[in-house]
Design a protein around this motif. Sequence first.
Motif, short mmCIF file in Angstrom:
data_model
loop_
_atom_site.label_atom_id
_atom_site.label_comp_id
_atom_site.label_asym_id
_atom_site.label_seq_id
_atom_site.Cartn_x
_atom_site.Cartn_y
_atom_site.Cartn_z
N GLY A 41 5.51 -2.17 -7.05
CA GLY A 41 4.09 -1.91 -7.33
C GLY A 41 3.62 -0.64 -6.66
O GLY A 41 2.79 0.11 -7.20
N LYS A 42 4.15 -0.37 -5.46
CA LYS A 42 3.77 0.85 -4.74
C LYS A 42 4.26 2.09 -5.50
O LYS A 42 3.58 3.12 -5.53
CB LYS A 42 4.33 0.83 -3.32
CG LYS A 42 3.63 -0.21 -2.43
CD LYS A 42 4.13 -0.15 -1.00
CE LYS A 42 3.21 -0.90 -0.04
NZ LYS A 42 3.12 -2.34 -0.27
N GLY A 43 5.44 1.98 -6.12
CA GLY A 43 5.94 3.08 -6.94
C GLY A 43 5.06 3.30 -8.16
O GLY A 43 4.80 4.44 -8.56
N PHE A 44 4.58 2.20 -8.72
CA PHE A 44 3.66 2.31 -9.86
C PHE A 44 2.37 3.03 -9.43
O PHE A 44 1.89 3.94 -10.10
CB PHE A 44 3.36 0.91 -10.41
CG PHE A 44 2.39 0.92 -11.56
CD1 PHE A 44 2.80 1.26 -12.83
CD2 PHE A 44 1.05 0.60 -11.36
CE1 PHE A 44 1.91 1.28 -13.89
CE2 PHE A 44 0.15 0.62 -12.41
CZ PHE A 44 0.57 0.97 -13.68
N LEU A 45 1.83 2.60 -8.28
CA LEU A 45 0.59 3.23 -7.77
C LEU A 45 0.80 4.72 -7.55
O LEU A 45 -0.05 5.54 -7.88
CB LEU A 45 0.18 2.62 -6.42
CG LEU A 45 -0.57 1.32 -6.38
CD1 LEU A 45 -1.13 1.11 -4.98
CD2 LEU A 45 -1.69 1.26 -7.40
N ARG A 46 1.95 5.08 -6.96
CA ARG A 46 2.21 6.49 -6.68
C ARG A 46 2.26 7.28 -8.00
O ARG A 46 1.83 8.43 -8.06
CB ARG A 46 3.51 6.65 -5.89
CG ARG A 46 3.57 7.94 -5.15
CD ARG A 46 4.81 8.08 -4.31
NE ARG A 46 4.68 7.56 -2.96
CZ ARG A 46 5.54 7.81 -1.98
NH1 ARG A 46 6.59 8.57 -2.19
NH2 ARG A 46 5.38 7.29 -0.79
N SER A 47 2.77 6.64 -9.04
CA SER A 47 2.82 7.32 -10.35
C SER A 47 1.40 7.57 -10.87
O SER A 47 1.11 8.64 -11.42
CB SER A 47 3.59 6.48 -11.37
OG SER A 47 4.90 6.25 -10.91
N LEU A 48 0.51 6.60 -10.70
CA LEU A 48 -0.89 6.81 -11.10
C LEU A 48 -1.48 7.95 -10.29
O LEU A 48 -2.19 8.81 -10.83
CB LEU A 48 -1.72 5.54 -10.87
CG LEU A 48 -1.44 4.31 -11.75
CD1 LEU A 48 -2.39 3.18 -11.37
CD2 LEU A 48 -1.58 4.62 -13.23
#
Length: 286
Positions: free
Chosen positions: A108-115
């Motif tokens: 999820g943290k990787g997803f947030l960083r992508s946003l």
Amino acid sequence: MKKSYQKQWVGVFGDPVDDNPTVVMEQAAFDAEHTGMAYLTIQVKEGDLKAAMDGMRAMNFTGINITMPHKGAVLPYLDEISESAGIMGAVNTVYRKDGKLVGENTDGKGFLRSLQDENIPIQGQKAVILGAGGAARAIAVELAGAGIHTVTVINRDETRGQALADILNKHTSAHGVFIPWKGAAVIPADTDILVNATPVGFTDDNKPDLAYDSLKAGMIACDVIPNKVWTAFLLEAKARGLRTLNGLQMLVNQGAIAYELWTGKPAPVAVMRQAMENEYQVKLSF
Ligand code: NDP
């Protein structure tokens, strides 16, 4: 300088694990930064996780990625678990801190960083997540932690879908809503961020069963599928004027966060991205 023949080991435990591509980007990063670290892709069968965790402790591994089917089962073998991984009930990265093994979930943290890479706002926004499995849980909990207003979960299995909405309402400040997935799902018109967190599109060109007319140009369509830049879902969303975000960017970013936990240093993200671009013969834009 004294020469050292010793490696610092990290890797991944899973089963099956032979198709896990993480070694490509992590080893490229370790080599580029001359860390002396090596990444091993290791099959650990379901009943062997305790022995494997004891082994990685005994062999002084720097850390380990954990993938299916062990993401939840690994919790009892750790000394500490991050707050968000505890809420998700799933760990994908183990690292050492003060001699202890700590469990974190970087998905999820990787997803947030992508946003964040794309300057997409999260605070006060409304997200819809398709699916309620491990990826959906990780993304939902991190979006909640980053101040999202509402996460609507659309899932076929009603128990699993409701459970994710309940987790959000009980453990986070976000508003969790569950909509059962029956037939072509209609996406609420006030959605800001739409996430496909199902495996649909991984091995084929299928797309989630949605009423595609309900996708509006102001929405951002995100996919978790890690092995493609353009899934059929993202192509359809793009054709309808939506901004898109792919799962390969999320994969690189979650790997970068693991690198940072293991080394204590910023990850060479460009090296990791290039390694995955070469691996999949694609071009990423971030
Ligand atoms: P899980 O098996 O834990 O969950 C899958 C979810 O998708 C379930 O909620 C399931 O619904 C739903 N689903 C499966 N097939 C369909 C379908 N045909 N139509 C509608 N819903 C469906 O898987 P994960 O969450 O671990 O993984 C999902 C995807 O995320 C995988 O493709 C994985 O590769 C990817 N992933 C990508 C990452 C990245 O960094 N890019 C990181 C982690 C995962 P139901 O509950 O009704 O069965």
